[in-house]
Design a protein around this motif. Sequence first.
Motif, mmCIF file in Angstrom:
data_model
loop_
_atom_site.group_PDB
_atom_site.id
_atom_site.type_symbol
_atom_site.label_atom_id
_atom_site.label_comp_id
_atom_site.label_asym_id
_atom_site.label_seq_id
_atom_site.Cartn_x
_atom_site.Cartn_y
_atom_site.Cartn_z
ATOM 1 N N ARG A 33 7.186 2.816 -1.121
ATOM 2 C CA ARG A 33 8.227 1.417 -0.867
ATOM 3 C C ARG A 33 8.946 1.338 -2.516
ATOM 4 O O ARG A 33 10.110 1.073 -2.259
ATOM 5 C CB ARG A 33 7.298 0.226 -0.431
ATOM 6 C CG ARG A 33 8.156 -0.793 -0.109
ATOM 7 C CD ARG A 33 7.499 -2.224 0.050
ATOM 8 N NE ARG A 33 6.597 -1.830 1.332
ATOM 9 C CZ ARG A 33 6.611 -1.872 2.546
ATOM 10 N NH1 ARG A 33 8.039 -1.873 2.847
ATOM 11 N NH2 ARG A 33 5.761 -1.743 3.268
ATOM 12 N N TYR A 84 2.083 -11.091 -1.837
ATOM 13 C CA TYR A 84 2.809 -10.544 -0.820
ATOM 14 C C TYR A 84 4.283 -11.281 -0.637
ATOM 15 O O TYR A 84 5.084 -10.770 0.140
ATOM 16 C CB TYR A 84 2.010 -10.622 0.442
ATOM 17 C CG TYR A 84 1.114 -9.367 0.804
ATOM 18 C CD1 TYR A 84 1.662 -8.249 0.703
ATOM 19 C CD2 TYR A 84 -0.088 -9.794 0.894
ATOM 20 C CE1 TYR A 84 0.719 -7.063 0.681
ATOM 21 C CE2 TYR A 84 -0.973 -8.464 1.186
ATOM 22 C CZ TYR A 84 -0.663 -7.113 1.097
ATOM 23 O OH TYR A 84 -1.320 -6.059 0.911
ATOM 24 N N ASN A 91 11.809 -7.354 -0.754
ATOM 25 C CA ASN A 91 12.140 -6.448 0.474
ATOM 26 C C ASN A 91 13.524 -6.973 1.150
ATOM 27 O O ASN A 91 14.423 -6.223 1.397
ATOM 28 C CB ASN A 91 11.022 -6.402 1.576
ATOM 29 C CG ASN A 91 10.846 -5.032 1.933
ATOM 30 O OD1 ASN A 91 10.976 -4.145 1.286
ATOM 31 N ND2 ASN A 91 10.581 -5.010 3.394
ATOM 32 N N GLU B 66 1.690 -3.471 13.051
ATOM 33 C CA GLU B 66 3.403 -2.652 12.771
ATOM 34 C C GLU B 66 4.419 -3.316 13.902
ATOM 35 O O GLU B 66 5.450 -3.457 13.374
ATOM 36 C CB GLU B 66 3.115 -1.177 13.520
ATOM 37 C CG GLU B 66 2.357 -0.108 12.848
ATOM 38 C CD GLU B 66 2.810 0.381 11.384
ATOM 39 O OE1 GLU B 66 4.181 0.161 11.212
ATOM 40 O OE2 GLU B 66 2.415 0.972 10.644
ATOM 41 N N PRO B 75 6.807 -6.425 5.420
ATOM 42 C CA PRO B 75 6.002 -5.055 5.159
ATOM 43 C C PRO B 75 4.735 -5.115 5.945
ATOM 44 O O PRO B 75 4.114 -6.192 6.115
ATOM 45 C CB PRO B 75 5.595 -4.935 3.555
ATOM 46 C CG PRO B 75 6.578 -5.901 3.061
ATOM 47 C CD PRO B 75 7.284 -6.676 3.836
ATOM 48 N N VAL B 76 4.515 -3.916 6.384
ATOM 49 C CA VAL B 76 3.331 -3.968 7.127
ATOM 50 C C VAL B 76 1.922 -4.351 6.555
ATOM 51 O O VAL B 76 0.910 -4.863 7.127
ATOM 52 C CB VAL B 76 3.102 -2.464 8.030
ATOM 53 C CG1 VAL B 76 1.965 -2.160 8.757
ATOM 54 C CG2 VAL B 76 4.375 -1.942 8.484
ATOM 55 N N THR B 77 1.742 -3.995 5.453
ATOM 56 C CA THR B 77 0.691 -4.136 4.352
ATOM 57 C C THR B 77 0.399 -5.416 4.523
ATOM 58 O O THR B 77 -1.020 -5.886 4.603
ATOM 59 C CB THR B 77 0.983 -3.684 2.988
ATOM 60 O OG1 THR B 77 2.137 -3.642 2.672
ATOM 61 C CG2 THR B 77 0.676 -2.125 3.112
ATOM 62 N N LEU B 78 1.198 -6.314 4.695
ATOM 63 C CA LEU B 78 0.886 -7.868 4.601
ATOM 64 C C LEU B 78 -0.252 -8.159 5.629
ATOM 65 O O LEU B 78 -0.922 -8.784 5.397
ATOM 66 C CB LEU B 78 2.180 -8.649 4.618
ATOM 67 C CG LEU B 78 2.252 -10.055 4.434
ATOM 68 C CD1 LEU B 78 3.664 -10.648 3.982
ATOM 69 C CD2 LEU B 78 2.047 -10.804 5.782
#
Lengths: 258, 150
Positions: A33, A84, A91, B66, B75-78
């Motif tokens: 990323r 996050y 992002n 996803e 983001p997916v990781t969250l």
Amino acid sequence: MEEKISLGDYQKLLNTAIDLGHFLLEAGAETYRVEESIQRVLYAYGIKHVDVFAITNSITVTITMADDTCFTRLRRIYSRGTNYQMIEDLNNLSRYICIYRPPVEEFRQRLKEIYHKKGYPFWMMVVAFAGVGFSFTLFFGGNLRDALVATFAGALIRVVIQGMERVHTNGFFINLINSLLVTLIALLAVRYQIADHSDRIIIGTLMSLVPGVAVTNAMRDIIAGDLVAGTMKGLEALLVALALALGTGMALVVMGGL
Amino acid sequence: MELMMPCLYAFLACIAFSIVYHVGWKRIPLTCLGGALGWLVYLLLDFPSDVPKYFIATVVISVYSEIMARVCKVPVTLFLTTAVLPLVPGGGMYYTMEYCVRGETSLFMETGLHTLALAGAIALGIMTVSSLVRMWKVMKAPKLFLKKRY
């Protein structure tokens, strides 16, 4: 849009883009990323070639212009955590930049705003750690009395972490001491009949130290082909797990021998 | 009720973990729903062994993450890292260590291998879904990394 950008502007752009990568990496984003964000942002400003190499503690970027001028920048990253909210904001910022391509000054300003945005306050982190202990102890089959001891232990480890991070203790030692502390509290609580299951208290409270993010990111990095970064993160997770096991084991041996 | 309570605890645990990981307020409900969903799937499945149950629960969580990441544009990781936490075999790790300290070698080996298998199942679940999504992404998007030099 074909406005001329001077060489100084390119350097400023490069510095700002690497700042973006730096904050992403510090907030615990995956390596791919970080690389992809830097590349996309720089390509959006019309740079011909961008080469990025990021691992867990450094980023190298080289940009090449159409006339073969190139700049390289290396950034060393020292601290890492998980934030996050910041990853999400960064992002969105890089998406915004790719679409609207604002002046570099605005890019930098927005980056600064995100960087200085306040996260959850310290007392809330203490409450969250206490909450992790409380709910995971119940989850693993403890009763309410166990959960209350775990709540206390969870809040305590957050305070201990804060104190130890202030004097820059390494992660291994922090985890060792914390797991030792939690096990001692749990065993003493059971000995003096405040709680009933020491194992469930220990498991529940130590969940807040388990390297879940590191493992997941390690796997995602390896899938994306960043083997070096993935292996580093995997090793880090293994060390944390080892520290937790050692700390708990030490406390069990000491208390068993009393 | 037997199904409800563990899922509720998983949900609560995910709320606490969301704050530890600095997940924004708006994302917390969806993240925690993922954690509760994963555990519900685990409890509903009926296999003799734990390992396939863990695998399927992880796949469900990954797919959920996803989808949610695309819906919310985050983001997916969250979602993934937080929701998968209730599945982490913390108990297995602890008992492995305890048997090791006590010197009960056969129990140590048995529990250790089982825990390792569970961790492997989780890893495989995340890996399968992430790889498939990556394949799909490369098919769809222009190849950023394979840009031609000349």
